[in-house]
Design a protein around this motif. Structure first.
Motif, mmCIF file in Angstrom:
data_model
loop_
_atom_site.group_PDB
_atom_site.id
_atom_site.type_symbol
_atom_site.label_atom_id
_atom_site.label_comp_id
_atom_site.label_asym_id
_atom_site.label_seq_id
_atom_site.Cartn_x
_atom_site.Cartn_y
_atom_site.Cartn_z
ATOM 1 N N GLY A 1 0.871 -1.169 0.000
ATOM 2 C CA GLY A 1 0.000 0.000 0.000
ATOM 3 C C GLY A 1 0.905 1.215 0.000
ATOM 4 O O GLY A 1 2.121 1.078 0.137
ATOM 5 N N HIS A 2 0.303 2.396 -0.136
ATOM 6 C CA HIS A 2 1.195 3.566 -0.160
ATOM 7 C C HIS A 2 1.420 4.099 1.247
ATOM 8 O O HIS A 2 0.502 4.193 2.053
ATOM 9 C CB HIS A 2 0.687 4.649 -1.110
ATOM 10 C CG HIS A 2 -0.542 5.387 -0.664
ATOM 11 N ND1 HIS A 2 -0.490 6.525 0.102
ATOM 12 C CD2 HIS A 2 -1.855 5.158 -0.890
ATOM 13 C CE1 HIS A 2 -1.720 6.966 0.306
ATOM 14 N NE2 HIS A 2 -2.570 6.152 -0.267
ATOM 15 N N LEU A 3 2.686 4.419 1.496
ATOM 16 C CA LEU A 3 3.106 4.902 2.813
ATOM 17 C C LEU A 3 3.013 6.423 2.896
ATOM 18 O O LEU A 3 2.918 6.983 3.985
ATOM 19 C CB LEU A 3 4.543 4.431 3.071
ATOM 20 C CG LEU A 3 5.154 4.636 4.448
ATOM 21 C CD1 LEU A 3 4.308 3.992 5.539
ATOM 22 C CD2 LEU A 3 6.578 4.090 4.495
ATOM 23 N N THR B 1 -5.838 6.667 8.064
ATOM 24 C CA THR B 1 -6.640 5.799 7.187
ATOM 25 C C THR B 1 -6.228 5.923 5.734
ATOM 26 O O THR B 1 -6.680 5.146 4.890
ATOM 27 C CB THR B 1 -8.146 6.109 7.320
ATOM 28 O OG1 THR B 1 -8.413 7.411 6.771
ATOM 29 C CG2 THR B 1 -8.586 6.054 8.768
ATOM 30 N N ASP B 2 -5.419 6.914 5.414
ATOM 31 C CA ASP B 2 -4.881 7.061 4.052
ATOM 32 C C ASP B 2 -3.395 7.385 4.171
ATOM 33 O O ASP B 2 -3.023 8.528 4.205
ATOM 34 C CB ASP B 2 -5.631 8.154 3.297
ATOM 35 C CG ASP B 2 -5.282 8.156 1.821
ATOM 36 O OD1 ASP B 2 -4.660 7.200 1.343
ATOM 37 O OD2 ASP B 2 -5.621 9.139 1.134
ATOM 38 N N ASN B 3 -2.564 6.386 4.231
ATOM 39 C CA ASN B 3 -2.904 4.984 4.134
ATOM 40 C C ASN B 3 -2.024 4.174 5.073
ATOM 41 O O ASN B 3 -1.504 3.122 4.709
ATOM 42 C CB ASN B 3 -2.760 4.528 2.675
ATOM 43 C CG ASN B 3 -3.097 3.082 2.451
ATOM 44 O OD1 ASN B 3 -3.930 2.510 3.150
ATOM 45 N ND2 ASN B 3 -2.406 2.447 1.546
ATOM 46 N N GLY C 1 4.786 8.621 -3.064
ATOM 47 C CA GLY C 1 4.311 9.345 -4.244
ATOM 48 C C GLY C 1 2.957 8.929 -4.776
ATOM 49 O O GLY C 1 2.569 9.356 -5.857
ATOM 50 N N GLU C 2 2.189 8.121 -4.008
ATOM 51 C CA GLU C 2 0.866 7.732 -4.509
ATOM 52 C C GLU C 2 -0.024 8.952 -4.656
ATOM 53 O O GLU C 2 -0.728 9.111 -5.658
ATOM 54 C CB GLU C 2 0.209 6.721 -3.552
ATOM 55 C CG GLU C 2 -1.019 6.031 -4.146
ATOM 56 C CD GLU C 2 -2.327 6.748 -3.907
ATOM 57 O OE1 GLU C 2 -3.359 6.314 -4.442
ATOM 58 O OE2 GLU C 2 -2.349 7.770 -3.178
ATOM 59 N N GLU C 3 0.020 9.834 -3.649
ATOM 60 C CA GLU C 3 -0.899 10.989 -3.641
ATOM 61 C C GLU C 3 -0.583 11.984 -4.751
ATOM 62 O O GLU C 3 -1.422 12.810 -5.101
ATOM 63 C CB GLU C 3 -0.868 11.681 -2.281
ATOM 64 C CG GLU C 3 -1.335 10.807 -1.116
ATOM 65 C CD GLU C 3 -2.813 10.458 -1.180
ATOM 66 O OE1 GLU C 3 -3.485 10.803 -2.158
ATOM 67 O OE2 GLU C 3 -3.294 9.814 -0.218
ATOM 68 N N GLN C 4 0.620 11.937 -5.293
ATOM 69 C CA GLN C 4 0.967 12.839 -6.391
ATOM 70 C C GLN C 4 0.766 12.154 -7.746
ATOM 71 O O GLN C 4 1.171 12.684 -8.780
ATOM 72 C CB GLN C 4 2.408 13.322 -6.226
ATOM 73 C CG GLN C 4 2.599 14.317 -5.077
ATOM 74 C CD GLN C 4 2.549 13.668 -3.709
ATOM 75 O OE1 GLN C 4 3.033 12.560 -3.515
ATOM 76 N NE2 GLN C 4 1.948 14.356 -2.752
ATOM 77 N N VAL D 1 -4.131 -2.549 -0.436
ATOM 78 C CA VAL D 1 -5.178 -1.997 0.441
ATOM 79 C C VAL D 1 -4.991 -0.491 0.527
ATOM 80 O O VAL D 1 -3.911 -0.014 0.865
ATOM 81 C CB VAL D 1 -5.129 -2.629 1.850
ATOM 82 C CG1 VAL D 1 -5.974 -1.807 2.827
ATOM 83 C CG2 VAL D 1 -5.656 -4.055 1.824
ATOM 84 N N ASP D 2 -6.049 0.264 0.221
ATOM 85 C CA ASP D 2 -5.947 1.734 0.237
ATOM 86 C C ASP D 2 -7.322 2.383 0.321
ATOM 87 O O ASP D 2 -7.568 3.380 -0.338
ATOM 88 C CB ASP D 2 -5.184 2.201 -1.006
ATOM 89 C CG ASP D 2 -4.974 3.717 -1.003
ATOM 90 O OD1 ASP D 2 -5.032 4.327 0.083
ATOM 91 O OD2 ASP D 2 -4.756 4.274 -2.086
ATOM 92 N N SER D 3 -8.241 1.830 1.110
ATOM 93 C CA SER D 3 -9.549 2.483 1.216
ATOM 94 C C SER D 3 -9.975 2.617 2.672
ATOM 95 O O SER D 3 -11.122 2.372 3.024
ATOM 96 C CB SER D 3 -10.605 1.714 0.422
ATOM 97 O OG SER D 3 -10.275 1.709 -0.944
HETATM 98 ZN ZN LIG Z 1 -4.557 6.513 -0.446
#
Ligand SMILES: [Zn+2]
Length: 548
Positions: free
Chosen positions: A340-342, A352-354, A386-389, A421-423
């Motif tokens: 998942g993204h850190l 919770t994110d994430n 970098g998931e959020e970007q 998992v990312d929700s």
């Molecule tokens: Zn996320």
């Protein structure tokens, strides 16, 4: 688990799945996984470190790097090996807000609740100044679209320039409030926290046509079709024009309205990632923004004392994914991944994110390591940056290690699948795998014994569009990305990207269940004779933008 639960679950699975079960499920191992995950869970401790100690974990920031180092140390202490940070090129400096204060000093004295926009500059010490209201033109209303109803189409470039020219002297040296405060109506519908059983069973019903299934959570929005008439600026273009105008006009700072109820604030980034291109910028909670706006409407000047301390980290141009693994045995060169993204946004500690997704996957790996499993395939944990970007860390990883279906590396054919998992904190209820029906059949069978957790099954997706979360980086390459669907709890309504996304909002019981079910699924896929079935040359969907 008690025997009657197993039998009940198997009957239920048989009804849901239709065709006779063919997978050889290791029920004894599943029972050991349950016991380890239930009795010796480390999830709360992991969550404490990832949020309280290392949060917020903005991409490129020293916090994120330290969180990755901590995760690797922890995974190795649990028995995983080959832990390391894998660098990738972010291309922007790291950024952190150290502190800010923005008290009202006239006509009343009070503190305000706000968050700093990322990659914006700080103030030069304390600035005492007045506030000015801006109401840039928004263009005519468009047709009704989506749950928000009709939205303004945006101004033409000439309309926006005309307005900004007219207020250039007004904003000099002042704080500019950009746009009237949003009116957020009371919501009479309590949000769903659990997904209703019938609803979730329908979502993961393999007999439904793919076209009728809902997309993955937070799927990318379809682009608005082009319309006739003059060119109109998008919200993002308007935003950039206003930033440039405020800088050129010598404004002291910019205030945006969070526009959400109950003090919720979502703070993202200056999209240029260059603090020299914008003025210091705060997102005020809707209640404070509205209060200042209304006092100004009385004709009463409003003064604030503003101090923002932000810091840039040039070394953040190199960002990292955190990796560790349980080595395989006779099929060690075949790799199965979970992660998942850190990284998080910066308005809260990114629980919770994430951190939840990372803690669930770390726990799944811990359970397997604690049981001393000797998987046939290598099981590798990846915690992305970098998931959020824009899914940057996972895309860099897939490109480097696997390539794409059209241009594969040697490792491409030996890839076993990637669980994501990312929700939020809600427990896992189903899985969606990129691949042919056979891939979902396998996951459905291995997850069936977890019907007592509310898990109902697995379906396939054939979309290679990236967006939403890191499993789609694998899907885009034609690899089996596996997105886990979860109960909503308070994610979409309260914690997702908000200043309220903290440790307090997690549901450890749900996370324990998710980790147990995922550990069992990962173990099964790591042990079976064959890799998950994949699309062939004939059935592989075209990559987005490519004709086929
Ligand atoms: Zn996320």
């Amino acid at each position: 688990m008690p025997r009657q639960v197993i039998i009940g679950a198997m009957v239920l699975a048989g009804l849901a799945a239709g065709p006779a079960a063919q997978e050889r499920i290791d029920y004894a191992m599943q029972s050991r996984i349950r016991q380890e995950g239930w009795e010796r869970s480390q999830i709360e401790r992991t969550m404490h470190y990832l949020t309280d100690v290392y949060g917020p974990r903005l991409t490129g920031s020293p916090n994120l790097k330290a969180a990755g180092e901590w995760a690797i140390t922890q995974l190795e202490a649990w028995g995983l090996s080959n832990g390391h940070l894998e660098p990738w090129d972010f291309g922007h400096p790291g950024w952190l807000n150290e502190r800010f204060a923005a008290p009202l000093v006239s006509p009343v004295k009070d503190s305000l609740v706000a968050e700093v926009l990322a990659w914006t500059p700080g103030t030069n010490g304390v600035v005492r100044t007045q506030v000015a209201r801006l109401e840039p033109p928004r263009g005519p209303m468009g047709p009704a679209q989506g749950p928000q109803g009709p939205q303004p189409l945006g101004p033409t470039p000439e309309e926006l320039k005309g307005y900004l020219d007219s207020v250039a002297t007004t904003v000099k040296g002042k704080i500019a409030m950009v746009g009237a405060p949003a009116v957020v109506p009371v919501d009479f519908n309590p949000p769903d926290k659990r997904t209703d059983f019938d609803q979730i069973r329908q979502r993961y019903d393999p007999t439904r046509l793919a076209a009728q299934r809902p997309g993955p959570p937070f799927a990318p929005q379809p682009e608005r079709p082009a319309e006739g008439g003059p060119k109109r600026l998008t919200a993002r273009e308007v935003d950039q024009e206003i930033d440039a105008f405020l800088l050129a006009s010598g404004a002291a700072a910019r205030f945006n309205d969070a526009g959400r109820a109950h003090g919720q604030i979502r703070a993202f980034q200056n999209r240029t990632y260059d603090p020299t291109k914008v003025v210091p910028t705060l997102i005020l909670r809707n209640e404070d923004y509205g209060r200042i706006w209304r006092i100004l409407a009385d004709g009463t000047p409003v003064e604030l004392e503003l101090e923002i301390v932000n810091r840039d980290y040039p070394e953040g141009r190199t960002a990292y994914n955190a990796i560790a693994e349980i080595p395989g045995t006779d099929k060690a060169d075949e790799v199965l991944m979970l992660g998942g993204h850190l990284d998080s946004w910066h308005a809260a500690t990114g629980a919770t994110d994430n951190a939840t997704g990372c803690a669930v996957m770390m726990e799944a790996a811990r359970i397997l390591a604690a049981l001393g499993v000797k998987p046939r395939r290598t099981i590798r944990v990846a915690l992305w940056g970098g998931e959020e970007q824009g899914l940057l860390g996972s895309q860099a990883y897939v490109k480097q290690h696997f390539g794409t279906f059209e241009a594969p590396t040697p490792a491409y054919a030996k890839f076993g699948g990637y669980f994501n998992v990312d929700s939020g904190t809600g427990r896992v209820r189903g899985a969606s795998v990129f691949g042919p029906d056979g891939a979902a059949d396998i996951l459905r069978e291995v997850l069936a014994p977890f019907a007592d957790f509310g898990i109902v099954g697995a379906i396939t997706t054939d979309s290679r569009r990236t967006g939403g979360t890191d499993s789609t980086s694998f899907n885009a390459a034609g690899l089996p990305g596996i997105g886990m669907g979860q109960d909503p709890i308070e994610y979409g309504t309260h914690t997702w990207h908000t200043n309220l996304d903290t440790y307090e909002r997690i549901v450890p019981d749900d996370m324990r269940k998710s980790a147990i079910a995922i550990a069992a699924a990962v173990y099964h896929v790591a042990m079976r004779d064959e890799l998950l079935p994949r699309f062939t040359k004939e059935t592989m969907p075209a990559a987005p933008g490519e004709a086929r």
